[in-house]
Each structure stands twice: as structure tokens, then as C-alpha cells.
Design a protein around this motif. Structure first.
Motif, PDB file in Angstrom:
ATOM      1  N   PRO A 229       0.820  -1.210   0.000  1.00  0.00           N
ATOM      2  CA  PRO A 229       0.000   0.000   0.000  1.00  0.00           C
ATOM      3  C   PRO A 229       0.861   1.271   0.000  1.00  0.00           C
ATOM      4  O   PRO A 229       2.011   1.242   0.417  1.00  0.00           O
ATOM      5  CB  PRO A 229      -0.814  -0.117   1.287  1.00  0.00           C
ATOM      6  CG  PRO A 229      -0.883  -1.580   1.548  1.00  0.00           C
ATOM      7  CD  PRO A 229       0.445  -2.107   1.127  1.00  0.00           C
ATOM      8  N   GLY A 230       0.261   2.350  -0.470  1.00  0.00           N
ATOM      9  CA  GLY A 230       1.029   3.547  -0.762  1.00  0.00           C
ATOM     10  C   GLY A 230       1.442   4.355   0.451  1.00  0.00           C
ATOM     11  O   GLY A 230       0.701   4.494   1.409  1.00  0.00           O
ATOM     12  N   LEU A 237      -3.031  -0.941  -4.607  1.00  0.00           N
ATOM     13  CA  LEU A 237      -3.108  -1.244  -6.030  1.00  0.00           C
ATOM     14  C   LEU A 237      -3.958  -2.481  -6.277  1.00  0.00           C
ATOM     15  O   LEU A 237      -3.876  -3.468  -5.545  1.00  0.00           O
ATOM     16  CB  LEU A 237      -1.705  -1.481  -6.598  1.00  0.00           C
ATOM     17  CG  LEU A 237      -0.776  -0.262  -6.690  1.00  0.00           C
ATOM     18  CD1 LEU A 237       0.593  -0.682  -7.193  1.00  0.00           C
ATOM     19  CD2 LEU A 237      -1.379   0.804  -7.604  1.00  0.00           C
ATOM     20  N   LYS A 238      -4.761  -2.401  -7.325  1.00  0.00           N
ATOM     21  CA  LYS A 238      -5.540  -3.558  -7.751  1.00  0.00           C
ATOM     22  C   LYS A 238      -4.639  -4.516  -8.537  1.00  0.00           C
ATOM     23  O   LYS A 238      -3.599  -4.140  -9.066  1.00  0.00           O
ATOM     24  CB  LYS A 238      -6.717  -3.123  -8.620  1.00  0.00           C
ATOM     25  CG  LYS A 238      -7.622  -2.078  -7.974  1.00  0.00           C
ATOM     26  CD  LYS A 238      -8.358  -2.652  -6.788  1.00  0.00           C
ATOM     27  CE  LYS A 238      -9.433  -1.683  -6.270  1.00  0.00           C
ATOM     28  NZ  LYS A 238      -8.860  -0.477  -5.646  1.00  0.00           N
ATOM     29  N   GLU A 239      -5.076  -5.765  -8.626  1.00  0.00           N
ATOM     30  CA  GLU A 239      -4.283  -6.780  -9.317  1.00  0.00           C
ATOM     31  C   GLU A 239      -4.029  -6.401 -10.776  1.00  0.00           C
ATOM     32  O   GLU A 239      -2.931  -6.606 -11.307  1.00  0.00           O
ATOM     33  CB  GLU A 239      -4.986  -8.129  -9.221  1.00  0.00           C
ATOM     34  CG  GLU A 239      -4.120  -9.311  -9.564  1.00  0.00           C
ATOM     35  CD  GLU A 239      -4.746 -10.633  -9.141  1.00  0.00           C
ATOM     36  OE1 GLU A 239      -4.397 -11.649  -9.757  1.00  0.00           O
ATOM     37  OE2 GLU A 239      -5.559 -10.637  -8.198  1.00  0.00           O
ATOM     38  N   ASP A 240      -5.033  -5.825 -11.430  1.00  0.00           N
ATOM     39  CA  ASP A 240      -4.866  -5.410 -12.829  1.00  0.00           C
ATOM     40  C   ASP A 240      -3.818  -4.308 -12.962  1.00  0.00           C
ATOM     41  O   ASP A 240      -3.058  -4.273 -13.946  1.00  0.00           O
ATOM     42  CB  ASP A 240      -6.195  -4.931 -13.405  1.00  0.00           C
ATOM     43  CG  ASP A 240      -7.185  -6.067 -13.625  1.00  0.00           C
ATOM     44  OD1 ASP A 240      -6.752  -7.244 -13.571  1.00  0.00           O
ATOM     45  OD2 ASP A 240      -8.379  -5.782 -13.843  1.00  0.00           O
ATOM     46  N   GLY A 269     -10.368  -3.121   0.893  1.00  0.00           N
ATOM     47  CA  GLY A 269      -9.768  -3.786  -0.246  1.00  0.00           C
ATOM     48  C   GLY A 269      -8.866  -4.937   0.190  1.00  0.00           C
ATOM     49  O   GLY A 269      -8.946  -5.425   1.319  1.00  0.00           O
ATOM     50  N   GLU A 270      -7.981  -5.337  -0.709  1.00  0.00           N
ATOM     51  CA  GLU A 270      -7.147  -6.510  -0.477  1.00  0.00           C
ATOM     52  C   GLU A 270      -5.746  -6.263  -1.005  1.00  0.00           C
ATOM     53  O   GLU A 270      -5.560  -5.704  -2.088  1.00  0.00           O
ATOM     54  CB  GLU A 270      -7.748  -7.735  -1.184  1.00  0.00           C
ATOM     55  CG  GLU A 270      -6.939  -9.011  -1.046  1.00  0.00           C
ATOM     56  CD  GLU A 270      -7.482 -10.147  -1.889  1.00  0.00           C
ATOM     57  OE1 GLU A 270      -6.953 -11.265  -1.783  1.00  0.00           O
ATOM     58  OE2 GLU A 270      -8.429  -9.902  -2.666  1.00  0.00           O
ATOM     59  N   GLN A 394      -8.554  11.541   0.103  1.00  0.00           N
ATOM     60  CA  GLN A 394      -8.977  10.213  -0.292  1.00  0.00           C
ATOM     61  C   GLN A 394      -8.994   9.323   0.951  1.00  0.00           C
ATOM     62  O   GLN A 394      -8.072   9.367   1.754  1.00  0.00           O
ATOM     63  CB  GLN A 394      -8.016   9.627  -1.336  1.00  0.00           C
ATOM     64  CG  GLN A 394      -7.822  10.495  -2.570  1.00  0.00           C
ATOM     65  CD  GLN A 394      -9.092  10.644  -3.388  1.00  0.00           C
ATOM     66  OE1 GLN A 394      -9.940   9.757  -3.392  1.00  0.00           O
ATOM     67  NE2 GLN A 394      -9.234  11.777  -4.071  1.00  0.00           N
ATOM     68  N   ARG A 395     -10.037   8.526   1.093  1.00  0.00           N
ATOM     69  CA  ARG A 395     -10.111   7.632   2.243  1.00  0.00           C
ATOM     70  C   ARG A 395      -8.961   6.621   2.175  1.00  0.00           C
ATOM     71  O   ARG A 395      -8.774   5.962   1.147  1.00  0.00           O
ATOM     72  CB  ARG A 395     -11.442   6.891   2.286  1.00  0.00           C
ATOM     73  CG  ARG A 395     -11.589   5.979   3.504  1.00  0.00           C
ATOM     74  CD  ARG A 395     -12.914   5.227   3.495  1.00  0.00           C
ATOM     75  NE  ARG A 395     -14.041   6.124   3.656  1.00  0.00           N
ATOM     76  CZ  ARG A 395     -14.479   6.563   4.840  1.00  0.00           C
ATOM     77  NH1 ARG A 395     -13.860   6.196   5.958  1.00  0.00           N
ATOM     78  NH2 ARG A 395     -15.517   7.372   4.913  1.00  0.00           N
TER      79      ARG A 395
END
Length: 487
Positions: A229-230, A237-240, A269-270, A394-395
Motif C-alpha cells: 500500500p502507498g 493497487l488492484k491486481e490489474d 480492499g485486499e 482520499q479515504r
């Protein structure tokens, strides 16, 4: 005896490495230094508008009263004083003594140098944990125990930095360790901007354009850094998205540096590791992805551990040729080894007590409480920013930070912009300094992390306990806007 020589002058800035002089590190920069000075004044009894400093500038959980996990400290205490294995047998749970004894049997003493990659007992356990996390094998021979993730970054950037034309793609905003280390090596930091309007997602088209532009200028791009995570964004980030970044690395021969130290700090998220996505892509098309080189980083400083001062971390190397990995190993060897007690902490982090073991219930209760507290504080601080005039945020999906945007424009805040220009500072510098001087809250201006030109942000942790400091911030902001905003 009379001395007759003329003493030589002391060194000046002109006598030392110019890149070390120019390097900036915002997290411990001007505002953090002022916070230290104000803390000294408070200790000396001076009256200030606040009675303590809230160090929201850096992810340092135990500085902000997060308690160490009992599991970690009990095992470590035996490693430091092996006689406790006998003396505390009636006090410590049996699995604590067993784990400590396993370590001691393997390393002998934490006061002795280990293998330069780290003691095999720890690397083998880490490899097993990585394999369980991703569903793909991990080789302990390609795992290096390091002094936090920072040492791994230094190793990698040092090896990859061939000359002054060497370039490193880093996300903007980014953690300033990267720009600082790149600057020390007189290399080129090449920023690719994250999309704030889309919760800080990556933009593959923009990254490809940045690559083309820099190659046309003669920059030899070496690596692509991913922070997930950032930090400071808190985005996941999403997997895509990860697959797109791997494609870019595969096409352009870039080493992927995956900074995943916040992988256990997930609220929404994950988390999916870069290695997992890479292994999946290799299965589908090995010819396309077999040459991708990946270094994944993790640390005991974050998660629910918060053991920043113990300096435990690791990197796993995937896809590097033997001759290149041998050079990385040589750098680790020059450093002899990372702190052995920090190595042990990494193993304790990735291999916690199992269900049914004596320490399991306490570990679960403590770690779940820390995770719950972090999630609650993140939401409370986010909600507070949402209520502040001319602020948007941003949350946070993970990590330990918020990166709110100050929607201050010269049209509506002309005097503030003049004040900043007169002091040769940016608007977010002025805000952060005034926040510290009036409330004792120490955060970092967004310009220290990089931001789109003409925008202004703040990077703050949500580690401090309680809500009083959040209320103080809201009150300060109201007064700040009333002072500076044009009627």
C-alpha cells in the motif's frame, strides 16, 4: 614540548560530498527539527500553546504509545538473556521458550555475526511464509535479511546505479527515502504521477510516456519502484494495475522494486503481492515474463509490529541472474549482516503463534486491537478532513497515512501566497509550520513527497492515540482559513 605546526582548518561544506549536502529528507527535515526544539522548550518549563508534541510526521508507532506485542518481546528477552529460558519457565508460555530455544540452537548468540544474507533458520521460515501467502514457491537462498526495508533500498539502488545517466522511476507522491538515495548516487529520479482523482491509481499510459520522454533525453532507466500500500497515499493497487506495471517492466527491462512494507495494514480492499501476480503471468506466458527481475521488500517497522527501532526487514529477489545477485550479496557481505535480533523479529512477524498454542489468544487479542485502533483513527482523521473548508482527502485503504489536499488558490488566499513567497517557501510549508507552532502537531508538507505542480498537500500519520489532537487540528484550520482566506 612546544608545538610549532599551524593547525589545519576544519572541514567546510566545500570539502565534502556535494550530493550529501543537497540531499533532502522531508520526514526528518525542518519541521521535525523545529518539533524537537519545541519539545525541549516544553521540558525546560517554557509556556507554549500546547503541552506536548504530536509526532504525526513519521510512521513510528511505539513513539506514539503503541504497545509492543508480548510475543515479540518475550522471545527477544530470552535471546538477549538465554538464562531466562530456565528462570522464567513458570512465567513465559511454553511456545515462547520453544521458539527462543530453536533460534538459539541455530544462531548460538544474537551477539554473533550471522550469515550475510541472514541466519538460515530465519530465511527458511520467511520463504515458507511467502509461499503460503502467494501460493508459489520461495527460495530462502534468494532472501536477504536487512536493517529494515531501507537497507534493501540502498543495496538495490547502489547496484543498479551505473552512472549519472541512470534513472529510477518512482511514484509521485513517494516516500522520500527514494529521492534521497537516488540523489546521493547522483542518479536521475524520474517521477510518474499517481492519479489523485482516482484514489491514487497508476496510469500505464502516462508511465509509458514518461519512459519514452526520458529515453529520448538519454536517461538509462534501470528500475520501476512500486509502493503498495502507498506511502504517503494509503492507496492499495488492484491486481490489474500490478499486472500493467509488470508488463511495462518486462517490455523495457526494468527491475521492479516492490516496497510492500504496509502489506499488513489494510483497511479497505485486499493486498496482492507483486510476486504473486508475476508468478501468475509467468504461468500463462513464461516466454514473455521469464526475464522480469523483482525485489520485494517487507519490514517489522509497520503492520501491527511497530518495531521501528529494532531494524528488521527482508528482501526477496526473483529473476536476477546469478552474476547480478552475486554483486547484491557482496554489498550485504560488506555490511557483514543485519542486526540478528531484528532478523529474529522478522521470523516472529511472519510466523506468529498458531491456534491452540499457549501464546495464541494473547497475540490475537493484542494484534487485533492494534489493527482495530488504526482503522478507527484513520476513519476519524479522514472524517475530520472531510469537514474542513478547502480540504479534500482520499479515504485511506491501507498503510498509516493520509495525504489531504489543501485547495488553496492565489485567487482566494492572496496574502498566504505572498507570505509563502516572501519566505521562499510553499503554501503547504507555511500551513505545516503554523500548525506545529499553534497546536504541537507535527506533519510534513506534501512538497517533500512530490505533488502535481500548483497543488498542496500534507502527509500525516493517524498513529497518535485519542481524538483531542484531531479536534485541535480542526480548530486550527478554521482559524487559519479565517485569517488567510479573502472575504
Amino acid at each position: 614540548m612546544t608545538k610549532s605546526f599551524k593547525p589545519a582548518p576544519a572541514l567546510t561544506l566545500a570539502d565534502i560530498n556535494p550530493y550529501s549536502v543537497e540531499t533532502q529528507y522531508a520526514v526528518r527535515g525542518e519541521i521535525a527539527n523545529l518539533a524537537d526544539e519545541l519539545a525541549k522548550q516544553l521540558k525546560q518549563g517554557q509556556k507554549l500553546p500546547f503541552d506536548h508534541i504530536v509526532n504525526a510526521n513519521i510512521g513510528n508507532p511505539q513513539q506514539l504509545k503503541q504497545k509492543p506485542l508480548t510475543w515479540y518481546r518475550q522471545v527477544l528477552s530470552i535471546l538477549q538473556y538465554p538464562d531466562l529460558a530456565t528462570k522464567a519457565r513458570d512465567v513465559y508460555p511454553a511456545d515462547v521458550i520453544d521458539r527462543a530455544q530453536t533460534f538459539l540452537n541455530a544462531v548460538g548468540s544474537v551477539g554473533a555475526y550471522s550469515h550475510s544474507k541472514g541466519a538460515p533458520v530465519f530465511r527458511e521460515s520467511i520463504a515458507k511464509a511467502i509461499a503460503e501467502r502467494d501460493g508459489f514457491p520461495s527460495d530462502p537462498e534468494h532472501i536477504y535479511l536487512t536493517g529494515g526495508a531501507s537497507a534493501a533500498v540502498t543495496y538495490l539502488l547502489t547496484v543498479l546505479n551505473q552512472n549519472e545517466k541512470s534513472g529510477f522511476l518512482i511514484p509521485i507522491p513517494q516516500y522520500p527515502l527514494y529521492t534521497a538515495t537516488i540523489a546521493l548516487g547522483n542518479a536521475v529520479a524520474v517521477g510518474y504521477y499517481l492519479d489523485e482523482a482516482k484514489n491514487w491509481r497508476t496510469d500505464p499510459a502516462e508511465i509509458r510516456a514518461v519512459i519514452a520522454d526520458n529515453k529520448s533525453k538519454g536517461v538509462d532507466l534501470k528500475a520501476l519502484v512500486i509502493i503498495n500500500p502507498g506511502n504517503p497515499t494509503g492507496a492499495i493497487l488492484k491486481e490489474d494495475d500490478i499486472a500493467e506495471l509488470i508488463d511495462i517492466a518486462a517490455e523495457h527491462g526494468l527491475v521492479l522494486i516492490a516496497d510492500e512494507v504496509y502489506q499488513c495494514n489494510v483497511f479497505h480492499g485486499e493486498f496482492v503481492s507483486v510476486k504473486k501476480v508475476l508468478c501468475q503471468l509467468k504461468e500463462q506466458n513464461p516466454e514473455l515474463y521469464n526475464n522480469v527481475q523483482l525485489a520485494s521488500l517487507h519490514s517489522t517497522s509497520k503492520g501491527v509490529s511497530g518495531e521501528c527501532g529494532q531494524r528488521g526487514g527482508y528482501m526477496e529477489l526473483v529473476g536476477f541472474t546469478p552474476e547480478v545477485e552475486a554483486v547484491i550479496y557482496k554489498l550485504a557481505s560488506i555490511n557483514l549482516c543485519s542486526v540478528v535480533s531484528g532478523q529474529a523479529l522478522v521470523e516472529l512477524m511472519v510466523n506468529p503463534p498458531k491456534p491452540g498454542s499457549p501464546s495464541y489468544d494473547t497475540y490475537q487479542q493484542e494484534s487485533n486491537q492494534i489493527a482495530s485502533d488504526l482503522r478507527e483513527r484513520a476513519d476519524r482523521l479522514y472524517d475530520a478532513f472531510e469537514q474542513m473548508e478547502d480540504v479534500e482527502s482520499q479515504r485511506p485503504e491501507g498503510a498509516m497515512y493520509l495525504f489531504p489536499k489543501l485547495n488553496f488558490t492565489r485567487e482566494h488566499y492572496p496574502a498566504l501566497f505572498d507570505e509563502a513567497a516572501g519566505k521562499n517557501k510553499q503554501v503547504d510549508d507555511v500551513y505545516a509550520l503554523e500548525l506545529l507552532k499553534n497546536t504541537g502537531i507535527c506533519c510534513v508538507p506534501g512538497n517533500g513527497f512530490g505533488q502535481v505542480e500548483g497543488t498542496y498537500h500534507l502527509r500525516t500519520t493517524f498513529l497518535a492515540p485519542g481524538t483531542e489532537w484531531i479536534d485541535k487540528w480542526a480548530q486550527f484550520h478554521k482559524q487559519f482559513v479565517a485569517q488567510w482566506k479573502k472575504a
